[in-house]
Enzyme design. Structure first.
Site, PDB file in Angstrom:
ATOM      1  N   GLU A  46     -27.885 -24.171 138.123  1.00  0.00           N
ATOM      2  CA  GLU A  46     -28.349 -24.226 139.512  1.00  0.00           C
ATOM      3  C   GLU A  46     -28.877 -22.837 139.889  1.00  0.00           C
ATOM      4  O   GLU A  46     -29.796 -22.689 140.678  1.00  0.00           O
ATOM      5  CB  GLU A  46     -27.178 -24.620 140.420  1.00  0.00           C
ATOM      6  CG  GLU A  46     -27.575 -24.818 141.855  1.00  0.00           C
ATOM      7  CD  GLU A  46     -26.404 -25.231 142.742  1.00  0.00           C
ATOM      8  OE1 GLU A  46     -26.098 -24.474 143.664  1.00  0.00           O
ATOM      9  OE2 GLU A  46     -25.800 -26.291 142.510  1.00  0.00           O
ATOM     10  N   ARG A  58     -30.604 -30.662 144.963  1.00  0.00           N
ATOM     11  CA  ARG A  58     -30.719 -29.208 144.773  1.00  0.00           C
ATOM     12  C   ARG A  58     -32.124 -28.782 144.321  1.00  0.00           C
ATOM     13  O   ARG A  58     -32.277 -27.871 143.504  1.00  0.00           O
ATOM     14  CB  ARG A  58     -29.703 -28.699 143.742  1.00  0.00           C
ATOM     15  CG  ARG A  58     -28.260 -28.838 144.165  1.00  0.00           C
ATOM     16  CD  ARG A  58     -27.921 -27.963 145.369  1.00  0.00           C
ATOM     17  NE  ARG A  58     -26.490 -27.969 145.615  1.00  0.00           N
ATOM     18  CZ  ARG A  58     -25.844 -28.956 146.249  1.00  0.00           C
ATOM     19  NH1 ARG A  58     -26.512 -29.981 146.742  1.00  0.00           N
ATOM     20  NH2 ARG A  58     -24.537 -28.874 146.416  1.00  0.00           N
ATOM     21  N   SER A  64     -21.505 -23.208 142.924  1.00  0.00           N
ATOM     22  CA  SER A  64     -21.642 -23.977 141.684  1.00  0.00           C
ATOM     23  C   SER A  64     -22.685 -23.297 140.803  1.00  0.00           C
ATOM     24  O   SER A  64     -23.776 -23.002 141.266  1.00  0.00           O
ATOM     25  CB  SER A  64     -22.114 -25.401 141.969  1.00  0.00           C
ATOM     26  OG  SER A  64     -21.205 -26.080 142.788  1.00  0.00           O
TER      27      SER A  64
END
Ligand code: EPU
Length: 273
Positions: free
Chosen positions: A268, A105, A172
């Protein structure tokens, strides 16, 4: 990205560069194209490589920024090059895959916020690919064709995410933490069923499992923001939620994870507050 309740004092540009070009097995797309539209095109052309990434909301240009991933695939597996405008130097720059600094990510684009505007991305796909069945939810897909795999991924996602026409989400909210083998072993002793995966730099733990089973935090809420009942790594915001609700919920979860499990977790989602 979560924008604070006071708004953003600056110019916001929505990237809408369009166009998709197929050169043999390379798909080249404008940054403003829909990511899932591109996946649908690849599947309809019989090209393998991005089918496990079906149904991820967002654009083609956003995909490399945080190296979107799901079900054992990441966009870094197919990106061959991308073109970006460097705001610092005023130059157009072409990045090869190895120059993008891709990780879990993350990428150079995420690490230098505000520097690059991605304009076009090229993806190298395969004519005679095989299913990537490495993730347990897709374990029974080894004999499926591209259309069937896409349908299966879309069905899994429909169960795991809220209805976007009713509630907001960025998927998420936190990264799954990557910890040292010693920390992972200690947690495995305490929670033998905790899913763990080998990862670059250590062992990746399932934060959804920890929030659900170890901490019982499914449905935990602040104002109009809550951890989704069907996947607690996902934060959902009701129509009347304030950005501050989401920020306060995230702080509460981070604190609880730190106090009870001694792990630091990281968002995130980028917060512009
Ligand atoms: N789990 C529970 N309770 C739940 C849901 C899940 O205990 O209510 C446990 C289960 O053991 C399950 C495990 O958590 O096997 C993993 O759940 P899931 O398959 O949903 O994956 P995840 O690790 O929570 C990651 C990505 C998702 C991606 C899925 C599938 C991150 C931060 N998230 O979630 O990506 O779709 O894997 O590959 O890595 C995103 O980044 O926004 C995103 C949605």
């Amino acid at each position: 990205m979560l924008v604070g309740d006071a708004g953003f004092d600056g110019l916001v540009v929505k990237i809408e560069f369009s166009g998709v070009e197929l050169q043999e097995t390379t798909l080249i797309a404008g940054a403003g194209e829909s990511w899932d539209g591109l996946v649908a095109r690849a599947v309809s052309e019989g090209l393998w490589g991005v089918e496990n990434l079906s149904g991820i909301p967002g654009t083609v240009g956003a995909a490399p920024v945080q190296n979107i991933g799901a079900y054992g695939s990441e966009v870094k597996d197919t990106v061959v090059w991308l073109e970006a405008f460097d705001i610092e130097t005023g130059d157009m720059v072409r990045f090869a895959n190895s120059e993008c600094g891709f990780g879990y990510r993350t990428s150079v684009f995420k690490k230098s916020p505000g520097r690059y505007v991605i304009l076009r991305v090229a993806f190298e796909l395969k004519k005679d690919g095989t299913p990537n069945s490495s993730y347990k939810d897709l374990a029974d897909t080894s004999r499926l064709n591209l259309d069937e795999i896409r349908a299966k991924v879309l069905a899994i996602r429909a169960r795991k995410f809220p209805d976007l026409t009713k509630e907001g989400t960025a998927g998420s909210f936190f990264l799954n933490p990557v910890v040292s083998p010693e920390v992972a072993a200690a947690l495995k002793g305490r929670y033998p069923d905790l899913p763990q995966f080998a990862a670059e730099g250590g062992v990746k733990l399932s934060l959804a499992w920890l929030l659900d089973t170890a901490l019982g935090l499914k449905g935990a809420s602040v104002g109009g923001a809550r951890l989704f009942e069907r996947q607690p790594l996902v934060v959902v915001a009701s129509r009347d939620a304030r950005a501050q609700d989401v920020v306060a919920l995230a702080q509460k979860i981070k604190k609880e994870v730190k106090e009870k499990l001694h792990i630091e977790i990281e968002e995130e989602v980028r917060i512009l507050d």
